[in-house]
Design a protein around this motif. Structure first.
Motif, short mmCIF file in Angstrom:
data_model
loop_
_atom_site.label_atom_id
_atom_site.label_comp_id
_atom_site.label_asym_id
_atom_site.label_seq_id
_atom_site.Cartn_x
_atom_site.Cartn_y
_atom_site.Cartn_z
N PRO A 1 0.78 -1.05 -0.01
CA PRO A 1 -0.58 0.07 0.01
C PRO A 1 0.51 1.45 0.17
CG PRO A 1 -0.11 -0.99 2.68
CD PRO A 1 0.85 -1.92 1.48
N VAL A 2 0.33 2.42 -0.34
CA VAL A 2 1.02 3.81 -0.81
C VAL A 2 0.74 4.30 0.76
CG1 VAL A 2 0.83 5.74 -1.55
CG2 VAL A 2 -0.06 4.17 -2.96
N ASP A 3 0.18 3.27 2.02
CA ASP A 3 0.37 4.27 3.41
C ASP A 3 -0.86 3.02 4.32
OD1 ASP A 3 -2.82 5.02 3.67
OD2 ASP A 3 -2.36 6.38 2.64
N ALA A 4 -0.44 3.87 5.44
CA ALA A 4 -0.78 2.25 5.78
C ALA A 4 -2.33 2.29 6.39
CB ALA A 4 -0.14 2.44 7.93
N ALA A 5 -3.26 3.41 5.71
CA ALA A 5 -5.14 3.66 6.19
C ALA A 5 -5.00 3.02 4.85
CB ALA A 5 -5.24 5.27 6.21
N ALA A 6 -4.61 3.47 4.15
CA ALA A 6 -5.07 2.56 2.82
C ALA A 6 -4.35 0.64 2.76
CB ALA A 6 -5.05 2.85 1.65
N GLY A 7 -3.64 0.63 3.62
CA GLY A 7 -3.34 -0.80 3.82
C GLY A 7 -4.16 -1.47 4.72
N GLU A 8 -4.63 -0.56 5.23
CA GLU A 8 -5.84 -1.93 6.76
C GLU A 8 -7.28 -1.68 5.48
OE1 GLU A 8 -5.57 -3.56 9.35
OE2 GLU A 8 -2.88 -2.22 9.21
N THR A 9 -7.11 -0.63 4.55
CA THR A 9 -9.01 -0.79 3.65
C THR A 9 -8.82 -1.61 2.89
OG1 THR A 9 -9.07 1.30 4.10
CG2 THR A 9 -10.23 0.55 1.72
N LEU A 10 -7.19 -2.05 1.90
CA LEU A 10 -7.15 -3.31 0.89
C LEU A 10 -6.85 -4.51 1.61
CD1 LEU A 10 -3.69 -0.97 -0.63
CD2 LEU A 10 -6.32 -1.86 -2.02
N LYS A 11 -6.03 -4.95 3.11
CA LYS A 11 -6.71 -5.63 3.40
C LYS A 11 -7.89 -6.31 3.24
CE LYS A 11 -2.61 -5.26 5.99
NZ LYS A 11 -1.51 -5.37 6.36
N ALA A 12 -8.81 -6.06 4.07
CA ALA A 12 -10.20 -6.42 3.68
C ALA A 12 -11.18 -6.33 2.99
CB ALA A 12 -10.55 -4.72 5.08
N LEU A 13 -10.65 -5.14 2.13
CA LEU A 13 -11.09 -5.59 0.36
C LEU A 13 -10.42 -6.74 -0.20
CD1 LEU A 13 -13.14 -4.17 -1.72
CD2 LEU A 13 -10.35 -2.97 -2.36
N ALA A 14 -9.27 -6.74 0.27
CA ALA A 14 -8.68 -8.45 -0.59
C ALA A 14 -9.68 -9.46 0.31
CB ALA A 14 -7.10 -7.75 -0.53
N ALA A 15 -10.39 -9.55 1.57
CA ALA A 15 -10.03 -10.72 2.09
C ALA A 15 -11.96 -11.08 1.53
CB ALA A 15 -10.61 -10.50 3.39
N ASP A 16 -12.33 -9.84 1.05
CA ASP A 16 -13.68 -9.81 1.09
C ASP A 16 -13.95 -10.21 -0.66
OD1 ASP A 16 -15.18 -8.29 2.75
OD2 ASP A 16 -15.33 -6.90 2.26
N ILE A 17 -12.70 -10.31 -1.57
CA ILE A 17 -12.38 -10.41 -3.06
C ILE A 17 -12.24 -11.71 -2.93
CG2 ILE A 17 -11.36 -10.64 -4.57
CD1 ILE A 17 -10.99 -7.11 -4.74
N VAL A 18 -11.89 -12.21 -2.01
CA VAL A 18 -11.73 -13.95 -1.80
C VAL A 18 -13.06 -14.40 -1.44
CG1 VAL A 18 -10.58 -15.42 -0.22
CG2 VAL A 18 -8.97 -13.98 -1.47
N ALA A 19 -13.45 -13.96 -0.09
CA ALA A 19 -14.49 -14.99 0.16
C ALA A 19 -15.81 -14.54 -0.94
CB ALA A 19 -15.03 -14.41 0.84
#
Length: 172
Positions: free
Chosen positions: A42-60
């Motif tokens: 991620p570009v920054d920590a806040a985006a990183g947390e958002t992207l981790k949650a998004l990636a988990a949703d996409i896996v689901a």
């Protein structure tokens, strides 16, 4: 000349649906890999947390697609999922005017591609939702939930894309 399925119109419908859903599986595999990669860099920590949650949703969501295929008696074609996986890896080789480092444009383009994938996924859920009206193997409330989640994912990705667009051209 068109080839017809000897099982009749229902067999033709199932065969076509199998092709359609396996194509979506290829896209879901591509999207899963891309989302995971974006979450790792991620570009920054806040985006990183958002992207981790998004990636988990996409896996689901990919798992939900596989479950739907199983419920419909449609076999997942490994070569199509493999093609989606390979396409994501090959996509990393795009020209970015940098030889050894990521371009400031890379995250922006990847967010845009992922957003397009989410829109395609939503279209697939809408198609299945329509079919659920006449096919009791499809869980309409579950498809409604998947559609709602895809809409939320598109909103998140658009917010991240807008932020990244400003950043990408500020550092270019």
């Amino acid at each position: 000349m068109t080839r017809t399925d000897p099982r009749g119109p229902q067999g033709d419908r199932l065969a076509l649906l199998g092709v359609y859903l396996n194509d979506h599986l290829a896209g879901a595999t591509f999207g899963t890999e891309l989302a995971r990669r974006l979450a790792r860099s991620p570009v920054d920590a806040a985006a990183g947390e958002t992207l981790k949650a998004l990636a988990a949703d996409i896996v689901a969501d990919r798992a939900a697609l596989l479950r739907i295929m199983k419920d419909l008696g449609i076999r997942a074609r490994g070569y199509k999922a493999g093609a989606g996986w390979a396409a994501e890896k090959i996509g990393r080789l795009k020209s970015n005017r940098r030889l050894l480092s990521r371009s400031p444009l890379s995250p922006l383009l990847e967010l845009e591609v992922l957003r397009l994938g989410v829109e395609g996924k939503a279209a697939g859920w809408r198609t299945l939702r329509e079919l659920a009206e006449t096919d009791d193997r499809l869980d309409a409330p579950r498809l409604d939930s998947l559609l709602k989640r895809a809409g939320h994912q598109a909103e998140i990705l658009e917010d991240l894309r807008v932020q990244q667009a400003a950043e990408s051209f500020r550092t270019a």
